[in-house]
Write a protein that holds these residues in place. Structure first.
Motif, PDB file in Angstrom:
ATOM      1  N   ILE A  89      16.594 -31.085  62.892  1.00  0.00           N
ATOM      2  CA  ILE A  89      15.934 -30.277  63.845  1.00  0.00           C
ATOM      3  C   ILE A  89      17.113 -29.958  64.875  1.00  0.00           C
ATOM      4  O   ILE A  89      17.781 -30.940  65.312  1.00  0.00           O
ATOM      5  CB  ILE A  89      14.802 -30.993  64.688  1.00  0.00           C
ATOM      6  CG1 ILE A  89      13.696 -31.031  63.866  1.00  0.00           C
ATOM      7  CG2 ILE A  89      14.490 -30.011  65.872  1.00  0.00           C
ATOM      8  CD1 ILE A  89      12.589 -32.017  64.594  1.00  0.00           C
ATOM      9  N   THR A  90      17.444 -28.809  64.981  1.00  0.00           N
ATOM     10  CA  THR A  90      18.663 -28.410  66.027  1.00  0.00           C
ATOM     11  C   THR A  90      18.042 -28.084  67.414  1.00  0.00           C
ATOM     12  O   THR A  90      16.850 -27.281  67.466  1.00  0.00           O
ATOM     13  CB  THR A  90      19.392 -27.026  65.353  1.00  0.00           C
ATOM     14  OG1 THR A  90      18.619 -25.885  65.401  1.00  0.00           O
ATOM     15  CG2 THR A  90      20.125 -27.346  64.129  1.00  0.00           C
ATOM     16  N   TYR A  91      18.740 -28.337  68.398  1.00  0.00           N
ATOM     17  CA  TYR A  91      17.960 -28.306  69.820  1.00  0.00           C
ATOM     18  C   TYR A  91      18.981 -27.905  70.677  1.00  0.00           C
ATOM     19  O   TYR A  91      20.107 -28.150  70.394  1.00  0.00           O
ATOM     20  CB  TYR A  91      17.383 -29.377  70.028  1.00  0.00           C
ATOM     21  CG  TYR A  91      18.264 -30.741  70.225  1.00  0.00           C
ATOM     22  CD1 TYR A  91      18.654 -31.058  71.595  1.00  0.00           C
ATOM     23  CD2 TYR A  91      18.438 -31.405  69.210  1.00  0.00           C
ATOM     24  CE1 TYR A  91      19.603 -32.194  71.579  1.00  0.00           C
ATOM     25  CE2 TYR A  91      19.332 -32.557  69.177  1.00  0.00           C
ATOM     26  CZ  TYR A  91      19.856 -33.049  70.544  1.00  0.00           C
ATOM     27  OH  TYR A  91      20.773 -33.835  70.576  1.00  0.00           O
ATOM     28  N   GLN A  92      18.616 -27.536  72.035  1.00  0.00           N
ATOM     29  CA  GLN A  92      19.444 -27.268  73.148  1.00  0.00           C
ATOM     30  C   GLN A  92      18.718 -27.895  74.121  1.00  0.00           C
ATOM     31  O   GLN A  92      17.307 -27.522  74.364  1.00  0.00           O
ATOM     32  CB  GLN A  92      19.660 -25.872  73.322  1.00  0.00           C
ATOM     33  CG  GLN A  92      20.623 -25.401  74.416  1.00  0.00           C
ATOM     34  CD  GLN A  92      21.047 -24.050  74.618  1.00  0.00           C
ATOM     35  OE1 GLN A  92      20.057 -23.088  75.132  1.00  0.00           O
ATOM     36  NE2 GLN A  92      22.312 -23.808  74.138  1.00  0.00           N
ATOM     37  N   VAL A  93      19.458 -28.631  75.280  1.00  0.00           N
ATOM     38  CA  VAL A  93      18.804 -29.106  76.350  1.00  0.00           C
ATOM     39  C   VAL A  93      19.478 -28.341  77.484  1.00  0.00           C
ATOM     40  O   VAL A  93      20.883 -28.170  77.669  1.00  0.00           O
ATOM     41  CB  VAL A  93      18.898 -30.558  76.653  1.00  0.00           C
ATOM     42  CG1 VAL A  93      18.597 -31.245  77.700  1.00  0.00           C
ATOM     43  CG2 VAL A  93      18.512 -31.209  75.191  1.00  0.00           C
ATOM     44  N   THR A  94      18.925 -27.954  78.705  1.00  0.00           N
ATOM     45  CA  THR A  94      19.569 -27.331  79.934  1.00  0.00           C
ATOM     46  C   THR A  94      18.857 -28.415  81.179  1.00  0.00           C
ATOM     47  O   THR A  94      17.879 -29.114  81.198  1.00  0.00           O
ATOM     48  CB  THR A  94      18.997 -26.176  80.079  1.00  0.00           C
ATOM     49  OG1 THR A  94      17.716 -25.847  80.290  1.00  0.00           O
ATOM     50  CG2 THR A  94      19.446 -25.058  79.108  1.00  0.00           C
ATOM     51  N   CYS A  95      19.861 -28.334  82.203  1.00  0.00           N
ATOM     52  CA  CYS A  95      19.373 -29.139  83.453  1.00  0.00           C
ATOM     53  C   CYS A  95      19.719 -28.251  84.463  1.00  0.00           C
ATOM     54  O   CYS A  95      20.899 -27.543  84.745  1.00  0.00           O
ATOM     55  CB  CYS A  95      20.460 -30.047  83.543  1.00  0.00           C
ATOM     56  SG  CYS A  95      20.523 -31.163  85.059  1.00  0.00           S
ATOM     57  N   THR A  96      18.755 -28.258  85.516  1.00  0.00           N
ATOM     58  CA  THR A  96      18.639 -27.364  86.776  1.00  0.00           C
ATOM     59  C   THR A  96      18.379 -28.052  87.621  1.00  0.00           C
ATOM     60  O   THR A  96      16.960 -28.892  87.692  1.00  0.00           O
ATOM     61  CB  THR A  96      17.629 -26.224  86.263  1.00  0.00           C
ATOM     62  OG1 THR A  96      18.040 -25.440  85.108  1.00  0.00           O
ATOM     63  CG2 THR A  96      17.646 -25.035  87.527  1.00  0.00           C
ATOM     64  N   VAL A  97      19.091 -28.155  89.042  1.00  0.00           N
ATOM     65  CA  VAL A  97      18.689 -28.631  90.026  1.00  0.00           C
ATOM     66  C   VAL A  97      17.639 -27.637  90.702  1.00  0.00           C
ATOM     67  O   VAL A  97      18.102 -26.449  91.341  1.00  0.00           O
ATOM     68  CB  VAL A  97      19.756 -29.017  91.104  1.00  0.00           C
ATOM     69  CG1 VAL A  97      19.173 -29.750  92.461  1.00  0.00           C
ATOM     70  CG2 VAL A  97      20.803 -29.651  90.324  1.00  0.00           C
ATOM     71  N   ALA A 182      14.135 -28.997  77.137  1.00  0.00           N
ATOM     72  CA  ALA A 182      14.798 -28.927  75.837  1.00  0.00           C
ATOM     73  C   ALA A 182      14.032 -28.280  74.786  1.00  0.00           C
ATOM     74  O   ALA A 182      12.597 -28.115  74.837  1.00  0.00           O
ATOM     75  CB  ALA A 182      14.655 -30.552  75.059  1.00  0.00           C
ATOM     76  N   THR A 183      14.753 -27.158  74.135  1.00  0.00           N
ATOM     77  CA  THR A 183      14.202 -26.447  72.854  1.00  0.00           C
ATOM     78  C   THR A 183      14.325 -26.587  71.626  1.00  0.00           C
ATOM     79  O   THR A 183      15.913 -26.532  71.568  1.00  0.00           O
ATOM     80  CB  THR A 183      14.511 -25.062  73.520  1.00  0.00           C
ATOM     81  OG1 THR A 183      13.592 -24.814  75.058  1.00  0.00           O
ATOM     82  CG2 THR A 183      13.836 -24.122  72.637  1.00  0.00           C
ATOM     83  N   SER A 184      13.734 -26.806  70.649  1.00  0.00           N
ATOM     84  CA  SER A 184      14.232 -26.933  69.341  1.00  0.00           C
ATOM     85  C   SER A 184      14.402 -25.472  68.899  1.00  0.00           C
ATOM     86  O   SER A 184      13.796 -24.760  69.415  1.00  0.00           O
ATOM     87  CB  SER A 184      13.171 -27.549  68.406  1.00  0.00           C
ATOM     88  OG  SER A 184      11.911 -26.757  68.410  1.00  0.00           O
TER      89      SER A 184
END
Length: 303
Positions: A89-97, A182-184
């Protein structure tokens, strides 16, 4: 006559407000139902993309004893201890304040300088020694493993993640609300998210604290260890009010009442760590109350 007009407009106003509320509730339910159907479909394909702190419905995480350091969470391809995805599974994670109205904060992932992170949860199989004969079988191939009577099994992939919040001018951050998403991306798309409310409390040198968070029908008890050392903690409660909604094997030990319901658990806690324990109330309308729980520190966590 004027009074009748006022009543008429008041009735129209109340009907309009009620209609808007019903529409909003309908959208919320529709989104929940849509997510549930999609998650069921993914499960039918053997696809699992989960986290200890994120969910398809945004999970609220609260830490009032934050020390300003990086906050940990994890991603996995596991549905439970017995079921995991058999492909990558490939994924991407983002972080936002979220409370960054003046663009003064930075949120970075995994000790990088970026608020995004991409990776892969790789499925793999390994040899497990359940015979307790002291043999290291971790490098055995499948044929060698099975011929010698050991167990060849699939292992869950777990990616430990961290995020850190700082101010661009270098001044300390006293509180922040952060959203992690987090989005696969392959082979299926699934998005899980969570918010983290972080607040420092400089008056606490070290303590075990409890906080209650309602999440739908679940009552989440947040247990925080603000000490700089590992602690052994026991939590007890009345099972006539709350029932544990966790696998009991995840704790070092537990006790039950005369009816067989668990009424206490004991477990180790890492320093500067918050553990979430899921309960459900025997009365579904009852709000969880930390006063209903007793926390004690033990010398050790041996069974």
């Amino acid at each position: 006559m004027q009074r009748k007009f006022k009543k008429k407009y008041l009735l129209i106003f109340l009907l309009a407000i009620g209609s808007i509320s019903l529409i909003a509730l309908g959208f919320t339910y529709a989104k929940y139902a849509s997510n549930s159907i999609w998650n069921y479909y993914l499960g039918s394909k053997g696809f699992y993309f989960t986290s200890d702190a994120l969910g398809m419905q945004t999970v609220k995480n609260v830490n009032t004893l934050w020390d300003g350091e990086a906050v940990a969470f994890s991603l996995t391809n596991q549905e439970n201890d017995l079921v995991s995805t058999e492909y990558d599974i490939t994924y991407q994670v983002t972080c936002t304040v979220l409370n960054d109205e003046n663009n003064e904060y930075s949120c970075t992932l995994n000790d990088t300088n970026s608020n995004t992170f991409s990776g892969t949860l790789s499925s793999y199989e390994t040899c497990i020694n359940y015979k307790n004969d002291g043999m290291d079988v971790s490098n055995y191939l499948q044929s060698e493993c099975e011929i010698n009577g050991y167990t060849w099994q699939k292992e869950a992939a777990v990616k430990d993640m961290t995020f850190k919040v700082t101010k661009k001018d270098g001044s300390p951050v006293e509180e922040a609300t952060v959203k992690i998403e987090a989005t696969s991306t392959e082979p299926y798309k699934k998005t899980i998210s969570g918010t983290f409310e972080l607040r420092k409390d400089p008056t606490l040198a070290g303590t075990i604290s409890l906080q209650a968070v309602k999440d739908g029908v679940l009552n989440n008890l947040l247990v925080t260890n603000s000490y700089n050392e590992e602690k052994c903690i026991s939590i007890s409660w009345n099972p006539d009010q709350y029932r544990l909604d966790e696998e009991k094997e995840t704790f070092d030990s537990y006790t039950t009442n005369d009816q067989g319901y668990i009424n206490s658990v004991t477990f180790k806690m890492n320093p500067k760590y918050t553990k979430k324990i899921h309960f459900y109330g025997t009365n579904l309308t009852q709000e969880i109350n930390v006063a209903d729980y007793t926390v004690t520190e033990n010398a050790n966590c041996q069974n």
